[in-house]
Write a protein that holds these residues in place. Structure first.
Motif, mmCIF file in Angstrom:
data_model
loop_
_atom_site.group_PDB
_atom_site.id
_atom_site.type_symbol
_atom_site.label_atom_id
_atom_site.label_comp_id
_atom_site.label_asym_id
_atom_site.label_seq_id
_atom_site.Cartn_x
_atom_site.Cartn_y
_atom_site.Cartn_z
ATOM 1 N N ILE A 21 0.873 -1.304 0.047
ATOM 2 C CA ILE A 21 0.081 0.058 0.007
ATOM 3 C C ILE A 21 0.920 1.271 -0.066
ATOM 4 N N LEU A 22 2.114 1.409 0.922
ATOM 5 C CA LEU A 22 2.656 2.555 0.913
ATOM 6 C C LEU A 22 3.593 2.674 -0.182
ATOM 7 N N GLU A 23 3.808 1.527 -1.009
ATOM 8 C CA GLU A 23 4.790 1.575 -2.513
ATOM 9 C C GLU A 23 3.605 2.211 -3.378
ATOM 10 N N ARG A 24 2.646 1.898 -3.417
ATOM 11 C CA ARG A 24 1.540 2.351 -4.248
ATOM 12 C C ARG A 24 1.285 3.909 -4.308
ATOM 13 N N ARG A 25 1.598 4.289 -2.794
ATOM 14 C CA ARG A 25 1.113 5.738 -2.473
ATOM 15 C C ARG A 25 2.286 6.405 -2.844
ATOM 16 N N GLY A 26 3.466 5.906 -3.061
ATOM 17 C CA GLY A 26 4.764 6.637 -3.225
ATOM 18 C C GLY A 26 5.612 6.686 -1.959
ATOM 19 N N ASP A 27 5.111 6.285 -0.793
ATOM 20 C CA ASP A 27 6.152 6.298 0.317
ATOM 21 C C ASP A 27 7.023 5.267 0.301
ATOM 22 N N LEU A 28 8.116 5.231 -0.528
ATOM 23 C CA LEU A 28 8.938 4.091 -0.840
ATOM 24 C C LEU A 28 9.698 3.777 0.407
ATOM 25 N N GLU B 112 23.105 -4.503 -6.810
ATOM 26 C CA GLU B 112 23.583 -5.565 -6.004
ATOM 27 C C GLU B 112 22.927 -6.052 -4.730
ATOM 28 N N SER B 113 22.459 -4.989 -3.984
ATOM 29 C CA SER B 113 21.376 -5.245 -2.800
ATOM 30 C C SER B 113 20.244 -6.008 -3.264
ATOM 31 N N ALA B 114 19.684 -5.601 -4.309
ATOM 32 C CA ALA B 114 18.502 -6.297 -5.111
ATOM 33 C C ALA B 114 18.849 -7.547 -5.255
ATOM 34 N N ALA B 115 19.958 -7.959 -5.722
ATOM 35 C CA ALA B 115 20.119 -9.265 -5.932
ATOM 36 C C ALA B 115 20.384 -10.195 -4.923
ATOM 37 N N GLY C 245 13.670 -6.189 -3.167
ATOM 38 C CA GLY C 245 14.551 -6.259 -3.993
ATOM 39 C C GLY C 245 14.151 -5.480 -5.307
ATOM 40 N N PHE C 246 12.906 -5.305 -5.818
ATOM 41 C CA PHE C 246 12.423 -4.221 -6.748
ATOM 42 C C PHE C 246 12.628 -2.933 -6.320
ATOM 43 N N LEU C 247 12.503 -2.784 -4.942
ATOM 44 C CA LEU C 247 12.699 -1.363 -4.676
ATOM 45 C C LEU C 247 13.964 -0.985 -4.844
ATOM 46 N N GLY D 221 9.860 0.314 2.196
ATOM 47 C CA GLY D 221 10.923 -0.593 2.241
ATOM 48 C C GLY D 221 11.299 -1.055 3.501
ATOM 49 N N ARG D 222 10.968 -0.298 4.833
ATOM 50 C CA ARG D 222 11.061 -0.694 6.062
ATOM 51 C C ARG D 222 10.172 -2.088 6.440
ATOM 52 N N TRP D 223 8.974 -1.847 5.914
ATOM 53 C CA TRP D 223 8.042 -3.064 6.081
ATOM 54 C C TRP D 223 8.473 -4.229 5.418
ATOM 55 N N TYR D 224 8.796 -3.912 4.189
ATOM 56 C CA TYR D 224 9.172 -5.059 3.425
ATOM 57 C C TYR D 224 10.394 -5.843 4.117
ATOM 58 N N LEU D 225 11.259 -5.052 4.596
ATOM 59 C CA LEU D 225 12.477 -5.502 5.385
ATOM 60 C C LEU D 225 12.055 -6.136 6.657
#
Length: 604
Positions: free
Chosen positions: A229-236, A269-272, A259-261, A240-244
């Motif tokens: 939800i946050l990514e769709r809203r642009g709060d990247l 490299e970090s994405a990989a 990874g996509f973020l 990212g914190r919640w994905y982590l």
């Protein structure tokens, strides 16, 4: 048993299902305190203290000492302790005596134990007796039991009672049930997709709050959805914190999303690293992302290995990507094999790619069904390609139908084709609508054709009182300029003509030159005219030569006149002869007269 009291705290841990989160080890002081408490309860129980027997039985049951707990729980139950009756049911259930356990739960539930009512409701549901399950779960839920509210919501959702399920899921969530909060959020988010925009936004906002509550309590899937939800809203950053958080708890989809973020932020490299973790946990999307990353680096063997891993994980995109990889390497046979595999599994873009492959190989008969399959399942490109296929056969009505289908889905070139067809049919208003769609989507050709349509409707320019023309830009000029700025040569010539009409020679020359240098013979001819009027006839002749060499009859006639005035009669005759052949009729007639005159002069 009717006089069962509530002397001890009920043992309400959901039948003692062990948590997946390992408990922190206790220190020596805590262990000593518990041992002292157990000894105190044991001494009290030996004197016949019912509460002590109930609590001691619960302590032993919690520890897993079923043999030690049972006599104390039975004794307390006989003395009328409903908590002990509930816990005795738990013990018997763990021993495998489900029916006997249900009997004790019933006794405790009738006496008012909400935990026992919850356990009894779950027992009946496991047996398939949903009416009885609903009765006891409702008894538990209505008396404020969190697990009872959640179990009742789950039962109602299974039955299709959406409103009832949401009510009790909300009750469970409000009492701190994290799975309830997560499922309530999922339900709200699902409703948001079918509501009007304002209401949908409110529902998503409420869903976000419940996801936050569940995520804060360690629910990894809630953290994943909150991140989405946050990514769709642009709060990247927060996404990212919640994905982590979710990824660290083992959620492969969150690791993939993280990874996509990171990739979009430029940190491949970090994405990989996160894609690797997700792919190793069986996430096909992450495996595909790793394959694409290695393919971009030219590491085709590694890319192929990850695409195969994606297929093994059940992601059919892996087969499609393998087809693309093989096609890029010229391995057409293998590309067709992988495209077919993905297409048979329902991958619409693979079906479209397979059809293109077959069409290029000359197998139009084999290509058409795959184009149709892809188009019917929503591939916009396939619908457009079907339009091209039918147009190539002269089947204009069928072609138009597929173009319209693709245009309705936003295909720019398809909208252009529909607009041009409507123009041919004289339906200017419909043509304008489609041309605007295509032009707005970035089609230079559509912008030019829209401009010509508007230009033809444009009334004569009004004049000021003093007789000076009004220098106001019209909409058609704006579209001409948009097409010209995208490199459309005819639009560039037209913009140049409009600038020249305004007296802006510099601007006109700029656009004529751009068109001429891009290969426009009209641009070269007009630039020559402009230069000649400014007194630069030698440079004008250069551009007229370029235009005449490209087949421009008027440019050839101009050259013939230039050379005739210079006294180079033979060269003038040669260009006049060329103009006769190039035309059009009026030019050919003038060129014929000039040629004949030059011939007589040369033969005199």
């Amino acid at each position: 048993m009717d006089g069962m009291g509530d002397k001890a705290t009920l043992f309400e841990t959901g039948r003692f299902v062990k948590s997946s989160v390992q408990e922190e080890p206790r220190d020596a002081g805590e262990a000593a305190d518990e041992a002292a408490e157990e000894l105190r309860r044991r001494l009290a129980a030996e004197t016949g203290d019912v509460e002590a027997m109930s609590v001691l039985g619960a302590m032993l049951l919690r520890r897993g000492d079923l043999d030690g707990a049972e006599p104390h729980l039975r004794a307390a139950t006989t003395a009328g302790d409903r908590a002990a009756a509930n816990n005795l049911g738990v013990l018997l259930h763990q021993r495998g005596y489900a029916d006997e356990a249900a009997g004790w739960w019933r006794i405790a539930a009738v006496a008012g134990s909400t935990a026992a009512a919850h356990a009894l409701g779950r027992h009946h549901r496991e047996r398939g007796d949903e009416p009885a399950a609903e009765y006891w779960l409702r008894q538990s839920a209505e008396q404020g039991h969190t697990l009872g509210a959640y179990a009742l919501a789950d039962l109602l959702e299974h039955r299709g009672d959406t409103a009832g399920a949401e009510r009790w899921m909300r009750a469970a969530a409000e009492r701190g049930h994290r799975e309830g909060a997560y499922r309530l959020a999922r339900a709200l988010e699902g409703r948001a997709t079918v509501r009007e925009s304002d209401d949908g936004t409110a529902l998503v906002g409420e869903a976000e709050q419940w996801y936050r509550q569940a995520a804060a309590r360690g629910h990894r899937r809630a953290a994943l959805h909150l991140g989405t939800i946050l990514e769709r809203r642009g709060d990247l950053k927060e996404a990212g914190r919640w994905y982590l958080t979710s990824a660290k708890d083992g959620e492969a989809r969150a690791a993939c999303a993280l990874g996509f973020l990171l990739r979009d932020a430029g940190d491949s490299e970090s994405a990989a690293v996160w894609w690797l973790r997700a792919a190793q946990d069986g996430d096909g999307n992450a495996a595909n992302a790793l394959g694409a990353l290695h393919a971009e680096r030219g590491e085709t063997q590694t890319a192929e290995r990850w695409y195969r891993a994606a297929m093994d994980a059940g992601d059919i995109n892996g087969a499609y990507n393998l087809g693309l990889l093989c096609a890029d390497q010229g391995r057409t046979g293998q590309a067709e094999q992988w495209y077919r595999r993905a297409a048979y599994a329902g991958h619409r873009e693979a079906a479209n790619a397979l059809a293109i492959l077959l069409l290029r190989a000359g197998d139009e008969t084999g290509a058409e069904p795959w184009f149709s399959k892809a188009a019917e399942t929503g591939s916009v490109d396939a619908a457009f390609n079907l339009g091209i296929l039918h147009a190539g056969r002269g089947e204009e009505r069928s072609a138009l139908r597929w173009y319209e289908r693709a245009a309705a889905a936003g295909h720019m070139e398809a909208a252009l084709q529909v607009g041009m067809a409507r123009l041919r049919e004289g339906e200017e208003n419909e043509a304008e609508r489609f041309l605007r769609c295509a032009a707005g989507g970035g089609s230079a050709e559509a912008a030019y054709r829209l401009a010509t349509l508007l230009d033809a409707r444009r009334p004569p320019e009004p004049e000021h009182e003093l007789g000076e023309p009004v220098n106001r830009r019209s909409e058609c000029e704006e579209w001409y300029e948009r097409a010209a700025s995208q490199g459309h040569r005819r639009a560039q010539v037209r913009v140049g003509m409009l600038a020249a009409a305004r007296g802006d020679v510099v601007e006109a020359a700029r656009w004529y030159r751009e068109a001429a240098e891009a290969g426009s013979r009209n641009g070269a001819f007009n630039l020559g005219l402009l230069l000649a009027r400014e007194g630069s006839e030698p440079e004008a002749a250069v551009w007229w030569t370029r235009a005449a060499d490209a087949g421009h009859g008027r440019a050839a006639l101009r050259l013939a006149l230039v050379y005739a005035r210079r006294g180079e009669l033979a060269e003038g005759q040669r260009w006049a002869e060329r103009a006769v052949g190039l035309g059009p009729v009026a030019v050919a007639e003038r060129a014929t007269r000039l040629r004949d005159a030059l011939r007589e002069e040369l033969s005199a």
